[in-house]
Design a protein around this motif. Structure first.
Motif, mmCIF file in Angstrom:
data_model
loop_
_atom_site.group_PDB
_atom_site.id
_atom_site.type_symbol
_atom_site.label_atom_id
_atom_site.label_comp_id
_atom_site.label_asym_id
_atom_site.label_seq_id
_atom_site.Cartn_x
_atom_site.Cartn_y
_atom_site.Cartn_z
ATOM 1 N N TYR A 201 0.824 -1.205 0.000
ATOM 2 C CA TYR A 201 0.000 0.000 0.000
ATOM 3 C C TYR A 201 0.861 1.259 0.000
ATOM 4 O O TYR A 201 0.489 2.284 -0.558
ATOM 5 N N MET A 202 2.018 1.157 0.665
ATOM 6 C CA MET A 202 2.913 2.321 0.743
ATOM 7 C C MET A 202 3.818 2.435 -0.479
ATOM 8 O O MET A 202 4.577 3.387 -0.598
ATOM 9 N N PHE A 384 -3.214 7.659 -2.240
ATOM 10 C CA PHE A 384 -2.332 8.820 -2.048
ATOM 11 C C PHE A 384 -0.876 8.380 -1.904
ATOM 12 O O PHE A 384 0.028 8.929 -2.542
ATOM 13 N N PHE A 385 -0.641 7.398 -1.022
ATOM 14 C CA PHE A 385 0.732 6.942 -0.791
ATOM 15 C C PHE A 385 1.334 6.388 -2.080
ATOM 16 O O PHE A 385 2.506 6.618 -2.395
ATOM 17 N N ALA A 387 0.419 7.167 -5.158
ATOM 18 C CA ALA A 387 0.652 8.250 -6.112
ATOM 19 C C ALA A 387 1.856 9.090 -5.746
ATOM 20 O O ALA A 387 2.585 9.577 -6.621
ATOM 21 N N LEU A 388 2.116 9.254 -4.450
ATOM 22 C CA LEU A 388 3.276 10.039 -4.031
ATOM 23 C C LEU A 388 4.575 9.357 -4.433
ATOM 24 O O LEU A 388 5.571 10.014 -4.734
ATOM 25 N N ARG A 389 4.567 8.036 -4.469
ATOM 26 C CA ARG A 389 5.771 7.303 -4.861
ATOM 27 C C ARG A 389 5.868 7.100 -6.368
ATOM 28 O O ARG A 389 6.959 7.110 -6.927
ATOM 29 N N HIS A 390 4.734 6.917 -7.045
ATOM 30 C CA HIS A 390 4.778 6.445 -8.435
ATOM 31 C C HIS A 390 4.020 7.338 -9.427
ATOM 32 O O HIS A 390 3.989 7.026 -10.609
ATOM 33 N N GLY A 391 3.414 8.435 -8.937
ATOM 34 C CA GLY A 391 2.686 9.314 -9.842
ATOM 35 C C GLY A 391 3.608 10.265 -10.592
ATOM 36 O O GLY A 391 4.818 10.324 -10.335
ATOM 37 N N ASP A 392 3.026 11.037 -11.518
ATOM 38 C CA ASP A 392 3.816 12.049 -12.212
ATOM 39 C C ASP A 392 3.926 13.290 -11.322
ATOM 40 O O ASP A 392 3.369 13.344 -10.216
ATOM 41 N N HIS A 393 4.637 14.310 -11.826
ATOM 42 C CA HIS A 393 4.912 15.497 -11.014
ATOM 43 C C HIS A 393 3.617 16.168 -10.555
ATOM 44 O O HIS A 393 3.467 16.528 -9.379
ATOM 45 N N HIS A 394 2.664 16.319 -11.473
ATOM 46 C CA HIS A 394 1.403 16.987 -11.139
ATOM 47 C C HIS A 394 0.624 16.207 -10.087
ATOM 48 O O HIS A 394 0.064 16.787 -9.135
ATOM 49 N N THR A 395 0.580 14.879 -10.223
ATOM 50 C CA THR A 395 -0.153 14.048 -9.265
ATOM 51 C C THR A 395 0.482 14.128 -7.887
ATOM 52 O O THR A 395 -0.219 14.234 -6.871
ATOM 53 N N LYS A 396 1.808 14.086 -7.842
ATOM 54 C CA LYS A 396 2.488 14.195 -6.549
ATOM 55 C C LYS A 396 2.190 15.526 -5.881
ATOM 56 O O LYS A 396 2.005 15.599 -4.655
ATOM 57 N N LEU A 397 2.109 16.579 -6.683
ATOM 58 C CA LEU A 397 1.779 17.898 -6.153
ATOM 59 C C LEU A 397 0.380 17.890 -5.549
ATOM 60 O O LEU A 397 0.143 18.440 -4.462
ATOM 61 N N GLN A 398 -0.562 17.234 -6.227
ATOM 62 C CA GLN A 398 -1.923 17.123 -5.705
ATOM 63 C C GLN A 398 -1.947 16.354 -4.389
ATOM 64 O O GLN A 398 -2.659 16.726 -3.451
ATOM 65 N N VAL A 399 -1.173 15.276 -4.331
ATOM 66 C CA VAL A 399 -1.152 14.450 -3.123
ATOM 67 C C VAL A 399 -0.609 15.242 -1.941
ATOM 68 O O VAL A 399 -1.169 15.193 -0.829
ATOM 69 N N ILE A 400 0.470 15.976 -2.160
ATOM 70 C CA ILE A 400 1.059 16.758 -1.069
ATOM 71 C C ILE A 400 0.053 17.786 -0.551
ATOM 72 O O ILE A 400 -0.065 18.006 0.654
ATOM 73 N N VAL A 411 0.441 11.135 7.935
ATOM 74 C CA VAL A 411 0.805 12.027 6.834
ATOM 75 C C VAL A 411 2.128 12.724 7.133
ATOM 76 O O VAL A 411 2.997 12.851 6.261
ATOM 77 N N LYS A 412 2.293 13.175 8.365
ATOM 78 C CA LYS A 412 3.535 13.854 8.743
ATOM 79 C C LYS A 412 4.739 12.931 8.570
ATOM 80 O O LYS A 412 5.790 13.348 8.065
ATOM 81 N N ASP A 413 4.581 11.660 8.968
ATOM 82 C CA ASP A 413 5.679 10.689 8.819
ATOM 83 C C ASP A 413 6.016 10.471 7.345
ATOM 84 O O ASP A 413 7.189 10.391 6.970
ATOM 85 N N VAL A 414 4.969 10.355 6.512
ATOM 86 C CA VAL A 414 5.191 10.111 5.086
ATOM 87 C C VAL A 414 5.905 11.298 4.444
ATOM 88 O O VAL A 414 6.842 11.127 3.649
ATOM 89 N N LEU A 415 5.493 12.498 4.794
ATOM 90 C CA LEU A 415 6.127 13.685 4.213
ATOM 91 C C LEU A 415 7.565 13.845 4.706
ATOM 92 O O LEU A 415 8.444 14.252 3.940
#
Length: 583
Positions: A201-202, A384-385, A387-400, A411-415
């Motif tokens: 999942y992560m 979300f997790f 997409a943050l690892r495997h999405g494109d730049h725009h998707t990662k921006l949305q996730v953050i 969320v704090k740990d992941v960031l």
């Protein structure tokens, strides 16, 4: 006569001598017990002890007979001797002693023995009976039993806690617990299966595969592990192994509801929608399941993906009845209507939530941000997790940005971990720093920027400035406090970036900041223009309580230092020279 004598002689030779040993007396004792002849049973058990004095079971049996006869003190003497001198591993003796003490109405001593049994016995043979006795002692002592842990349940409580965390989408917290269980109890396969899923999942696929292979080494036929392995093969593109495993799973017809559900969802994810459909329909025949909107949705998706559109419609309509408020079945009914009208469609995902882009559109239209139930939804969080690892730049921006709305410890740990990823974009990391500060993380943050590890202190932003003046911070906070309700986190971050760039270019000759609000107004004005948002000097002057002339002067100073007009022209923006003039 001679013939009869001969027979008698022959019969005499068939007499089998009695073997006087511990087994013989044990069997006699058991027969006496069956007839409630306790005196005889005790006598036989004593003889068994004489033949095998080093066998603790014989002594334990003798203690049991004494207890049946009401001689609890003598029984406990033997049980204590077994534990202290003969075989300390016979922890069940503590349970027997607790029973004896309870029969003597010595409840304090019974509690001590019972606690010792629960804390030292790994097998839990008498666990149910011990729990009943705890209830009795609670009643008699008028207080809870002073128990700290149950050895035979070691890991079970923690595993339940980890499963709950997984269901809440708190994967990093679950991983910490599951890793500890797997290390301490390598045979606890359910925990190791869930650990593999948490890694997956992560988006940590190498660890997920390692964990699942470990389960299958212990139990090659473990259905949960085989299903997880198939999904991992699909992710890796290992078609050869995947085909073999899918063939095996297709022929599997599980009995238990949990296994049917696992296999159905797995086959759906693998694209074996016909097999998935059969298993989901099986599940819906169960009264415990047929009120769950998720399972109706899964069955509808399977039906849709194999072309059973009428069946999909029926199942989604039932989903709408069971879940009238979420809007999820309504969205998929709309997609179905498009297909029924002749439009083409890709296979639909089995996840019971809106597609990623649809979620963001919905949240952008609402002022409340992400609804609480979606913040806790494990499928949303895992997407979300992932997409943050495997999405494109725009998707990662949305996730953050989405993480800024969720704002929990997970969320704090992941960031924090994201800040140290060597392959991630520095701009995204700076956005992540900004989000962490926005959601209340004020400790020093370790960040890998431009290939070098740096520490960003509290109340500082990523920059090359040798200091961070309180007046500079006052300008930033003035802008953020007013922009937070009207601008997303990326736009707020871009405002901060512009401010830092201006200060860096002007340093050490930074202008006197006598009116922080007017500088903040200028930053908002320029940020809005950079993002092509409609704004006027009049609007910001009212919001910040400062004059149009002062704001215009600061806008021109910042533009001259940072070359904003030139930057915007270079990317063919509509931002023109006129934008810096009075509206």
């Amino acid at each position: 006569m001679k013939r009869k004598k001969q027979v008698a002689v022959n019969e005499g030779t068939k007499v089998i001598p009695i073997q006087w040993d511990a087994t013989f007396f044990f069997e006699r004792a058991v027969r006496s017990l069956d007839r409630y002849h306790y005196d005889k049973a005790l006598k036989y058990f004593r003889r068994a002890v004489e033949y095998e004095p080093e066998n603790p079971v014989n002594h334990c049996n003798m203690a049991g007979i004494l207890s049946e006869m009401g001689n609890y003190e003598k029984s406990n003497e033997i049980l204590n001797w077994i534990i202290d001198d003969l075989d300390p591993t016979m922890t069940e003796c503590y349970f027997y002693m607790a029973n004896n003490y309870a029969n003597m109405e010595n409840y304090e001593a019974a509690e001590r023995s019972l606690i010792q049994y629960l804390q030292e016995d790994a097998d839990g043979q008498y666990l149910d009976e011990a729990e009943e006795m705890m209830d009795l002692l609670h009643y008699e002592l008028e207080r809870p039993t002073q128990l700290t842990n149950i050895k035979s349940r070691q890991g079970l409580v923690e595993h339940d806690q980890a499963r709950n965390l997984l269901e809440e989408g708190k994967f990093t917290e679950a991983v910490r617990i599951l890793e500890e269980i797997a290390e301490q109890q390598p045979d606890f396969l359910a925990a190791r299966n869930n650990l593999a899923l948490a890694y997956y999942y992560m988006g940590i696929f190498d660890k997920a595969m390692e964990a699942i292979q470990g389960v299958l080494q212990h139990e090659p036929g473990n259905l949960h592990a085989l299903c997880n392995l198939a999904i991992f093969y699909q992710h890796e593109g290992d078609k050869e192994n995947l085909v073999l495993l899918v063939d095996q799973l297709t022929k599997t017809v599980p009995f238990h509801q949990e296994h049917v559900f696992k296999l159905a969802t797995t086959m759906g994810i693998l694209g074996e929608h016909g097999v998935a459909y059969r298993h989901f329909i099986r599940l819906l025949k169960d009264s415990d399941v047929n009120q769950d909107p998720c399972v109706h949705h899964y069955a509808a998706v399977a039906a849709f993906n194999i072309g059973k559109l009428q069946e999909a419609e029926r199942l989604w309509k039932q989903t709408m009845k069971l879940d009238p408020k979420s809007g999820i079945p309504d969205y998929y009914m709309d997609q179905l209507a498009h297909v029924q009208n002749g439009e083409t469609s890709s296979p639909i995902s089995y996840h019971y939530h809106l597609p990623f882009d649809e979620q963001f559109k919905l949240w952008e239209r609402t002022t409340g941000g992400i609804p609480d139930h979606l913040k806790r939804d494990p499928l949303v969080r895992s997407s979300f997790f992932w997409a943050l690892r495997h999405g494109d730049h725009h998707t990662k921006l949305q996730v953050i940005q989405a993480f800024g709305m969720i704002a929990d410890n997970e969320v704090k740990d992941v960031l924090r971990a994201f800040l140290l990823e060597p392959d991630e974009d520095d701009y995204l990391k700076k956005i992540a720093v900004f989000v962490l500060r926005t959601i209340g993380v004020q400790e020093p943050l370790h960040v890998l920027l431009e290939g070098k590890q740096t520490v960003i202190e509290p109340n500082r932003v990523p920059s090359r400035l040798p200091e961070w003046d309180e007046k500079w911070e006052a300008v930033a906070q003035s802008a953020i406090s007013r922009m937070s309700k009207h601008y997303d986190l990326v736009q707020q971050h871009d405002m901060m970036t512009l401010w830092v760039e201006f200060l860096t270019r002007m340093y050490p000759s930074v202008p006197k900041l006598t009116k922080p609000d007017s500088w903040a107004a200028a930053l908002e004005y320029l940020t809005a223009k950079m993002h092509r948002r409609a704004i006027s000097y009049h609007e910001v002057s009212l919001r910040y309580g400062t004059s149009i002339a002062t704001i215009s002067k600061h806008v021109k100073l910042i533009d001259e230092a940072c070359g904003i007009k030139e930057k915007m022209k270079s990317i063919n923006s509509v931002f023109s020279a006129q934008d810096l003039k009075e509206d």
